[in-house]
Design an enzyme around this catalytic site. Structure first.
Site, PDB file in Angstrom:
ATOM      1  N   ARG A  85       0.817  -1.218   0.000  1.00 55.36           N
ATOM      2  CA  ARG A  85       0.000   0.000   0.000  1.00 55.36           C
ATOM      3  C   ARG A  85       0.850   1.267   0.000  1.00 55.36           C
ATOM      4  NH1 ARG A  85      -2.523  -4.037   2.745  1.00 55.36           N
ATOM      5  NH2 ARG A  85      -4.658  -4.370   2.019  1.00 55.36           N
ATOM      6  N   HIS A 185       2.295 -12.558  -6.093  1.00 51.07           N
ATOM      7  CA  HIS A 185       1.282 -12.796  -5.068  1.00 51.07           C
ATOM      8  C   HIS A 185       0.950 -14.284  -5.025  1.00 51.07           C
ATOM      9  CE1 HIS A 185      -1.968 -11.800  -2.406  1.00 51.07           C
ATOM     10  NE2 HIS A 185      -1.716 -10.519  -2.527  1.00 51.07           N
ATOM     11  N   ASP A 253      -1.912 -11.173   8.010  1.00 51.06           N
ATOM     12  CA  ASP A 253      -1.779 -10.354   6.807  1.00 51.06           C
ATOM     13  C   ASP A 253      -0.709  -9.346   7.197  1.00 51.06           C
ATOM     14  OD1 ASP A 253      -1.886  -8.944   4.534  1.00 51.06           O
ATOM     15  OD2 ASP A 253      -3.916  -8.149   4.810  1.00 51.06           O
ATOM     16  N   GLU A 319       4.837 -13.253  -0.266  1.00 52.44           N
ATOM     17  CA  GLU A 319       5.185 -12.254  -1.278  1.00 52.44           C
ATOM     18  C   GLU A 319       6.521 -11.614  -0.920  1.00 52.44           C
ATOM     19  OE1 GLU A 319       1.549  -9.680  -1.315  1.00 52.44           O
ATOM     20  OE2 GLU A 319       0.717 -11.400  -0.267  1.00 52.44           O
TER      21      GLU A 319
END
Ligand code: GAL
Length: 353
Positions: A85, A185, A253, A319
């Site tokens: 992000r 990913h 996450d 990732e």
């Protein structure tokens, strides 16, 4: 002398906007096959024997081209120009602010709405001294994703005789300084079970990143000591996820900072005691996202593995990338690609069974 057993194959996968999507494959003499799609330069499958020799695909995928167009979970796709992000969809570079497109609230996630995963790439099988490799290429332009300048991107898949899938992501900054922090990913599920709860994970990381409520890094590093984030020794994912049930995420996450002492002995190792399969990940980057697919739902996700219905913990995305939003923090690493320069990053998956 070793004989080269790597073979290559190209088949038709589907259509997108009247263009055809190819599936390109490499196989070796141990019955390991890696396939990738020209749509999104997607890692489509890695077929591997288990300890009994039974072949299964160990990465999550969809059966149809159309599923990849509606793919909020980025199932095993190439991510770029930047993974993770970017706060307020604003990139600071050379004292200038570039306004990017937001695709998650006010943030830019995984390269934004026109990132690497949204295009059909030129694809071909190339010959490297008699050994075939898969190559994807495209020009990613400032006019499509608002990142600074145009970049010329090549993604190359190689398969070795000793069962390593090597993915190289290379970019040249054509006309401006820019940033390049791509990743894959890739969601793994190494066994025949619908979830990864029986898997064990090792991550070579003493710390992970602190986030705000929008999963944006605050710049702080949190020690993994005495927490479910301590994966420095092989640890049951099921047990760690159980401890995380009292969190909003109900699983992982998270972004781990890879220890600087790592010298290619594997930044992460995922193994499944039931099938006997294991994957060791190598990368020269300082971060690893671990996403245990907590938000997968029982809706019709159409993942091949579960014949339609999805489920939380169906796979674990690992990732390998530089820590995200790195231009905002001095100690997150350097993702700047100066004008005229080329950089190549490799992510390796070494499979044993
Ligand atoms: C991960 C990210 C998750 C989620 C996922 C895609 O990289 O950390 O928050 O966005 O991608 O569904």
């Amino acid at each position: 002398m070793l004989t080269n057993t790597i073979s290559a194959n190209v088949t038709y996968f589907g259509d997108y906007n009247g263009q055809k999507i190819d599936k390109l494959s490499l196989s070796n003499g141990n019955n390991v096959t890696v396939s990738a799609l020209s749509f999104g330069a997607t890692l489509y499958e890695i077929i591997s024997p288990d300890k009994q020799g039974k072949l299964s695909n160990i990465v999550l995928n969809y059966p149809n081209a159309a599923d990849y167009l509606q793919n909020p979970f980025y199932v095993s796709m190439a991510i770029g120009r930047t993974g993770g992000r970017i706060k307020n969809a604003e990139l600071e570079l050379n004292h200038k602010t570039y306004k990017l497109e937001a695709n998650e609230g006010t943030a830019t996630l995984h390269g934004g709405p026109h990132g690497f995963n949204t295009h059909i790439w030129d694809s071909q099988i190339i010959d490297e001294a008699g050994i075939p490799a898969i190559q994807f290429h495209r020009l990613q332009r400032h006019s499509e994703d608002q990142f600074p300048g145009d970049i010329d991107v090549t993604i190359t898949y190689r398969l070795t005789e000793d069962n390593t899938v090597k993915i190289e992501l290379a970019a040249t900054a054509l006309n401006e300084d820019t940033v390049f922090n791509p990743t894959y990913h890739t969601y793994f599920n190494l066994g025949d079970s619908d979830t990864i709860l029986d898997h064990e994970l090792m991550v070579d990381a003493d710390t992970h990143l602190a986030f705000d409520a929008n999963k944006l890094p605050t710049g702080e590093f949190i020690d993994v000591d005495n927490s479910p984030f301590d994966f420095r020794k092989p640890t049951s994912l099921g047990k760690a996820i159980e401890v995380m049930q009292n969190t909003k995420e109900k699983g992982f996450d998270d972004i781990f900072k890879i220890n600087e002492t790592n010298q290619g002995q594997g930044i992460a190792v995922l193994s499944d005691p039931n099938s006997g399969r294991s994957v060791t990940i190598n990368s020269d980057r300082n971060g690893l996202v671990v996403f245990t697919a907590n938000s997968f739902t029982h809706d019709h996700m159409n993942l091949t593995k579960t014949n339609g219905l999805g489920m939380p913990y169906e796979g674990v995305a690992l990732e390998a990338q530089n820590l995200p939003d790195a231009t905002r923090f001095n100690d997150f690493g350097d993702i700047v690609l100066p004008k005229g320069d080329t950089v190549a990053h490799e992510i390796d998956y070494h499979i044993t069974f």
